[in-house]
Design an enzyme around this catalytic site. Structure first.
Site, short mmCIF file in Angstrom:
data_model
loop_
_atom_site.label_atom_id
_atom_site.label_comp_id
_atom_site.label_asym_id
_atom_site.label_seq_id
_atom_site.Cartn_x
_atom_site.Cartn_y
_atom_site.Cartn_z
N SER A 13 26.08 -8.69 -28.15
CA SER A 13 25.20 -9.29 -29.23
C SER A 13 24.01 -8.86 -29.52
CB SER A 13 25.42 -10.99 -29.37
OG SER A 13 24.90 -11.79 -30.32
N HIS A 40 28.52 -8.73 -32.48
CA HIS A 40 28.05 -9.85 -33.35
C HIS A 40 27.25 -9.29 -34.38
CE1 HIS A 40 28.81 -13.34 -30.04
NE2 HIS A 40 29.76 -12.68 -30.74
N ASP A 131 29.37 -16.25 -25.46
CA ASP A 131 30.55 -15.74 -25.80
C ASP A 131 30.89 -14.50 -24.92
OD1 ASP A 131 32.81 -15.17 -27.69
OD2 ASP A 131 31.74 -14.04 -28.99
#
Length: 195
Positions: A13, A40, A131
């Site tokens: 991310s 992401h 995540d």
């Protein structure tokens, strides 16, 4: 004989673009496994395949729904789609966000663990949420191999730190050492077991 790995899945991310440049530039040009990435992404992040392709010895693309998974390629989850693997092919989903993200690292990792079981290698890099932790647990529970970037080398330590609090990865490595580790893993199998 230990299982031969068949796929590498990578989740990242915040800070991930530079981390992915480092990872991809370090993979051998003949790296034999597919590498599937969830990064992401914001709405303005277009052209990521071309950007990452400049650092990669392997072809980088966004897979289409039902496209077969091909060895020696890098696949990047399209923006705003979950990316899953089913029956040797990719599946795109617009189901609700997971851990506030679509694409979700957990969704990719869990589907890879279901598909490839102990032949999966999961990698968590820099990021700003948790995540990927659940997905890495699933890969580990199926007997797959797991690598987590050392939080000390991560641009954003929250994601790798979350993974370390909930899982016991096989390797915790500085970013620069992850690609060499992956190269060694696939080469060791080929040398030791004649694949």
């Amino acid at each position: 004989m230990p299982p031969e790995s068949e796929i590498v899945v990578v989740g990242t991310s915040t800070g991930g673009l530079k981390a992915l440049q480092t990872l991809l530039s370090g993979l051998n040009a003949d790296f034999p496994l597919p590498v599937v990435i969830v990064q992401h992404r914001g709405n303005s992040e277009n052209g990521l395949c071309e950007f990452l392709g400049q650092s990669s010895n392997l072809l980088v693309s966004e897979p289409e729904d039902k496209e077969p998974v091909v060895s020696g390629r890098v696949y990047l989850a399209p923006r705003d789609y979950h990316l899953l693997i089913e029956n040797g092919s990719f599946a795109l989903s617009t189901d609700h966000a997971v851990a506030y993200a679509r694409p979700s690292i957990d969704v990719l990792f869990e589907s890879a663990a279901d598909e490839y079981q102990d032949r999966t290698i999961g990698v968590i890099l820099t990021g700003a949420n948790n995540d990927g932790t659940r997905g890495l647990q699933k890969i580990s529970s199926q007997g797959g191999k797991t690598l987590v970037e050392d939080p000390e080398s991560a641009a954003c330590r929250e994601m790798p730190q979350a993974a370390l609090t909930r899982t016991r990865p096989d390797w915790i490595l500085p970013l620069q050492e992850i690609a060499p580790c992956l190269n060694r893993l696939v080469n060791a199998f080929a040398v030791n077991y004649g694949s």
